[in-house]
Design a protein around this motif. Structure first.
Motif, PDB file in Angstrom:
ATOM      1  N   THR A 197       0.834  -1.205   0.000  1.00 54.17           N
ATOM      2  CA  THR A 197       0.000   0.000   0.000  1.00 54.17           C
ATOM      3  C   THR A 197       0.865   1.250   0.000  1.00 54.17           C
ATOM      4  O   THR A 197       0.560   2.239  -0.688  1.00 54.17           O
ATOM      5  CB  THR A 197      -0.928  -0.001   1.220  1.00 54.17           C
ATOM      6  N   LEU A 198       1.970   1.210   0.757  1.00 58.88           N
ATOM      7  CA  LEU A 198       2.889   2.354   0.797  1.00 58.88           C
ATOM      8  C   LEU A 198       3.509   2.592  -0.583  1.00 58.88           C
ATOM      9  O   LEU A 198       3.611   3.745  -1.037  1.00 58.88           O
ATOM     10  CB  LEU A 198       3.987   2.100   1.828  1.00 58.88           C
ATOM     11  N   ALA A 199       3.918   1.538  -1.281  1.00 60.10           N
ATOM     12  CA  ALA A 199       4.515   1.684  -2.617  1.00 60.10           C
ATOM     13  C   ALA A 199       3.511   2.261  -3.599  1.00 60.10           C
ATOM     14  O   ALA A 199       3.849   3.145  -4.415  1.00 60.10           O
ATOM     15  CB  ALA A 199       5.027   0.336  -3.104  1.00 60.10           C
ATOM     16  N   ALA A 200       2.261   1.785  -3.554  1.00 60.31           N
ATOM     17  CA  ALA A 200       1.239   2.293  -4.473  1.00 60.31           C
ATOM     18  C   ALA A 200       0.883   3.746  -4.162  1.00 60.31           C
ATOM     19  O   ALA A 200       0.711   4.563  -5.076  1.00 60.31           O
ATOM     20  CB  ALA A 200      -0.014   1.415  -4.390  1.00 60.31           C
ATOM     21  N   THR A 201       0.773   4.079  -2.871  1.00 60.33           N
ATOM     22  CA  THR A 201       0.443   5.455  -2.480  1.00 60.33           C
ATOM     23  C   THR A 201       1.549   6.421  -2.871  1.00 60.33           C
ATOM     24  O   THR A 201       1.288   7.535  -3.330  1.00 60.33           O
ATOM     25  CB  THR A 201       0.192   5.522  -0.965  1.00 60.33           C
ATOM     26  N   THR A 202       2.789   6.005  -2.692  1.00 64.93           N
ATOM     27  CA  THR A 202       3.931   6.851  -3.061  1.00 64.93           C
ATOM     28  C   THR A 202       3.971   7.102  -4.562  1.00 64.93           C
ATOM     29  O   THR A 202       4.363   8.186  -5.014  1.00 64.93           O
ATOM     30  CB  THR A 202       5.240   6.179  -2.614  1.00 64.93           C
ATOM     31  N   ASN A 203       3.556   6.130  -5.348  1.00 59.20           N
ATOM     32  CA  ASN A 203       3.630   6.244  -6.801  1.00 59.20           C
ATOM     33  C   ASN A 203       2.444   6.990  -7.410  1.00 59.20           C
ATOM     34  O   ASN A 203       2.551   7.536  -8.512  1.00 59.20           O
ATOM     35  CB  ASN A 203       3.707   4.841  -7.417  1.00 59.20           C
ATOM     36  N   SER A 204       1.309   7.041  -6.725  1.00 59.15           N
ATOM     37  CA  SER A 204       0.076   7.594  -7.297  1.00 59.15           C
ATOM     38  C   SER A 204       0.181   9.055  -7.748  1.00 59.15           C
ATOM     39  O   SER A 204      -0.368   9.413  -8.796  1.00 59.15           O
ATOM     40  CB  SER A 204      -1.075   7.444  -6.303  1.00 59.15           C
ATOM     41  N   PRO A 205       0.862   9.947  -7.009  1.00 57.37           N
ATOM     42  CA  PRO A 205       0.945  11.334  -7.503  1.00 57.37           C
ATOM     43  C   PRO A 205       1.576  11.472  -8.870  1.00 57.37           C
ATOM     44  O   PRO A 205       1.364  12.479  -9.554  1.00 57.37           O
ATOM     45  CB  PRO A 205       1.795  12.033  -6.430  1.00 57.37           C
ATOM     46  N   GLY A 206       2.334  10.480  -9.297  1.00 56.16           N
ATOM     47  CA  GLY A 206       2.953  10.554 -10.621  1.00 56.16           C
ATOM     48  C   GLY A 206       1.942  10.647 -11.741  1.00 56.16           C
ATOM     49  O   GLY A 206       2.221  11.253 -12.782  1.00 56.16           O
ATOM     50  N   VAL A 207       0.764  10.055 -11.555  1.00 59.14           N
ATOM     51  CA  VAL A 207      -0.280  10.138 -12.581  1.00 59.14           C
ATOM     52  C   VAL A 207      -0.707  11.586 -12.779  1.00 59.14           C
ATOM     53  O   VAL A 207      -0.829  12.080 -13.915  1.00 59.14           O
ATOM     54  CB  VAL A 207      -1.485   9.257 -12.190  1.00 59.14           C
ATOM     55  N   LEU A 208      -0.938  12.303 -11.680  1.00 58.45           N
ATOM     56  CA  LEU A 208      -1.343  13.710 -11.755  1.00 58.45           C
ATOM     57  C   LEU A 208      -0.239  14.558 -12.376  1.00 58.45           C
ATOM     58  O   LEU A 208      -0.514  15.423 -13.231  1.00 58.45           O
ATOM     59  CB  LEU A 208      -1.692  14.226 -10.364  1.00 58.45           C
ATOM     60  N   PHE A 209       0.999  14.324 -11.982  1.00 59.79           N
ATOM     61  CA  PHE A 209       2.108  15.105 -12.528  1.00 59.79           C
ATOM     62  C   PHE A 209       2.237  14.898 -14.037  1.00 59.79           C
ATOM     63  O   PHE A 209       2.532  15.840 -14.775  1.00 59.79           O
ATOM     64  CB  PHE A 209       3.422  14.739 -11.827  1.00 59.79           C
ATOM     65  N   PHE A 210       2.020  13.681 -14.501  1.00 63.23           N
ATOM     66  CA  PHE A 210       2.112  13.430 -15.936  1.00 63.23           C
ATOM     67  C   PHE A 210       1.034  14.195 -16.697  1.00 63.23           C
ATOM     68  O   PHE A 210       1.317  14.807 -17.743  1.00 63.23           O
ATOM     69  CB  PHE A 210       1.983  11.933 -16.226  1.00 63.23           C
ATOM     70  N   LEU A 211      -0.199  14.192 -16.196  1.00 69.67           N
ATOM     71  CA  LEU A 211      -1.288  14.905 -16.870  1.00 69.67           C
ATOM     72  C   LEU A 211      -1.025  16.402 -16.920  1.00 69.67           C
ATOM     73  O   LEU A 211      -1.346  17.078 -17.911  1.00 69.67           O
ATOM     74  CB  LEU A 211      -2.613  14.615 -16.164  1.00 69.67           C
TER      75      LEU A 211
END
Length: 586
Positions: A197-211
């Protein structure tokens, strides 16, 4: 119009650039989480070996902790796999620097940046769902590969979107955001304990940054360095419009095509040019030492006494005071980029040396091994911040990313070795800090061999000055025999200098001048062939430059100089280079 003049016309750091740079700076929060992920995801709890236990190898963990260590029993003979996963990440970063640095110099910053950001997010989610250690390690290698390319291009864009006078500030902001990202990751790890869960949560903001990053433009500096002047002008006009200062008549000077062709070559030019080769060798070791000490101390935060989450937060926050120190020192003529980098590295090495010689029973004292390690982290963070800015200024735009890529490659060698250095304490408790001490002191001394860049005009496609192979000095062009050669003497120009005749031309318009000859600002005036760069204006001289009482000093276009020209002391201007002189003896 020169490129720096164009940035001043459209706004060196206007509202549009602030938004673009702000996005790139915030992206450092995401990158910090990816770099530090293994500190918490790979945390090793206490365990007992009990042959009656149900776990593999009879291992029974005494702490309720969810990590890759507990899931795949990475202890005893398998413990090396945790450090190996960290090294694979930095190995990926190294390869990313080698591949994507020169690639962004060839095809552009924007396409490389968006591609590597997309795939880093994709591989980041692969880390969170990895079914085995082997797949986890492979995902970390791939994330590191993309992270290396993205970090390099992201830093270049933060510099190339703004005017030269804001380079130090934007570079510092990026590194400051990375430190905040480390602290936020520690807080996130405290709130989210399961490692997947920590790995997925840490990675999730990358989706917003890409957009959000999709709308970013190409670097106008890169376009200009490639001879695509029309495209660079179009982007600069768009920036001007968004900044509220239209510049419809903006026209950039067309650079010499021969220089632009010589500006390419990337890695080959770094090796073939003697000046760039020497600079690159010194910078590579400096980056290596910064990375080894920085990541060695940071990755060891999870193994020190106290809360592992609190240690990660502290090792992130301790960097923040370093950045105001950098902003103060690097813009002072008596410190500059070179002395600041050397000073911070030597002090970081000295701090680690004190940790080595400190008595082992000083844990309860105010000055103990933990506080000295934190001080070393602060100082090496300051050095790391300055060396990013310093390196970007030592390379022209046409090969800047190639130079940054090679230096960052050496940096990642230090990152690859860093996870194993804290484990050297099993041989002797002082061995890790001995390694950090020697690395910092050596790199600090070698940095003093590099030239100072404070106040120097930024290189776009120009060749660096050639060196004399025998003496190592900058070669100056020859002047006619009838002219007197005056070298290593001081000409003192006081503010009472009188002047008659045309003095400067700005964009082909004559400028009238009365009063003191030079304006005192920033304590450093730079001269390159037929160009004065004074604060926010480029002055090109055409004829007799000054008339001092009864002596005329003629500056010919054969004079070439790339270092600080004037030192301001007691309102006198002291000139210390080779000049051409015609007229009565002085």
């Amino acid at each position: 119009m020169e490129l720096e003049d164009a940035f001043r016309a459209v706004g060196e750091f206007g509202p549009y650039q602030r938004r673009a740079v702000g996005l790139l700076v915030l992206l450092q929060l995401y990158m910090a989480g990816q770099a530090m992920l293994l500190v918490l995801v790979g945390a090793s709890p206490d365990f007992l070996v009990d042959q009656t236990a149900a776990g593999p190898g009879g291992v029974r963990f005494t702490e309720d902790l969810d990590s890759i260590v507990t899931e795949w029993s990475l202890v005893q003979d398998e413990a090396y796999k945790v450090s190996l996963a960290g090294s694979l990440f930095f190995a990926g970063v190294l390869v990313g620097n080698i591949v994507f640095g020169p690639l962004s110099d060839s095809i552009g910053r924007r396409p490389v940046f968006l591609t590597v950001l997309f795939f880093e997010v994709l591989f980041g989610f692969l880390t969170a769902v990895a079914p085995s250690y082997e797949m986890f390690a492979l995902s970390r290698l791939l994330v590191g590969l993309m992270n290396g390319g993205m970090g390099l291009v992201c830093f270049a864009l933060t510099q190339e979107y703004v005017g030269r006078s804001y380079w130090a500030m934007t570079g510092t902001m990026s590194n400051c955001a990375f430190a905040v990202g480390i602290a936020l990751f520690g807080l996130l790890g405290f709130c989210v304990r399961p490692w997947r869960t920590l790995a997925a949560t840490t990675n999730s903001p990358g989706v917003l940054f890409f957009l959000l990053a999709v709308v970013l433009p190409e670097s106008p500096r890169w376009l200009y360095s490639q001879g695509r002047v029309d495209e660079a002008e179009e982007i600069l006009r768009y920036v001007a419009m968004r900044n509220g200062c239209p510049a419809s008549n903006l026209k950039l000077r067309r650079a010499d095509p021969a220089l632009q062709r010589k500006g390419g070559g990337g890695l080959l030019r770094l090796v073939s040019n003697p000046v760039l080769r020497w600079r690159t060798m010194l910078l590579m070791f400096t980056w290596y030492a910064c990375s080894l000490v920085y990541y060695g101390l940071t990755l060891g935060a999870g193994t020190t006494s106290g809360s592992r989450y609190g240690n990660v937060v502290m090792y992130g926050l301790v960097e923040l005071p370093a950045y105001p120190l950098c902003m103060y020192f690097i813009n002072k003529p008596w410190a500059g980029r070179r002395r600041s980098t050397a000073g911070f590295l030597c002090l970081a090495g000295a701090s680690c040396l004190c940790t080595v010689i400190l008595p082992e029973d000083s844990a309860g004292a105010l000055i103990n091994s933990r506080s000295l390690a934190l001080m070393g982290k602060l100082l090496v963070s300051a050095a790391f911040n300055v060396v990013y800015i310093y390196t970007a200024e030592l390379y022209p735009t046409s090969i800047r990313n190639a130079g940054l890529g090679v230096c960052s490659m050496a940096c990642r060698v230090g990152g690859i070795l860093a996870p194993f250095v804290p484990s050297m304490r099993v041989v002797h408790s002082s061995l890790p800090f001995t390694v950090f001490c020697l690395s910092g002191l050596t790199a600090g001394c070698l940095t003093l061999l590099l030239p100072e860049t404070l106040g120097s005009p930024p290189g776009e496609t120009l060749e660096p000055p050639p060196l004399d192979p025998a003496s190592g000095r900058v070669l100056h062009p020859k002047v006619p025999a009838h002219q007197h050669m005056i070298q290593d003497h001081c000409f003192i120009y006081r503010t009472t200098v009188s002047y008659t005749g045309p003095l400067f031309h700005i964009q082909d318009h004559p400028v009238s001048y009365t009063g003191p000859l030079f304006h005192i600002q920033d304590h450093c005036f730079i001269y390159r062939t037929i160009l004065f760069h004074i604060q926010d204006h480029c002055f090109i001289y055409r004829t007799i430059l000054f008339h001092i009482q009864d002596h005329c000093f003629i500056y010919r276009t054969t004079v070439s100089y790339t270092g600080p020209l004037f030192h301001i002391q007691d309102h006198c201007f002291i000139y210390r280079t080779t000049v051409s002189y015609t007229g009565p003896s002085s």
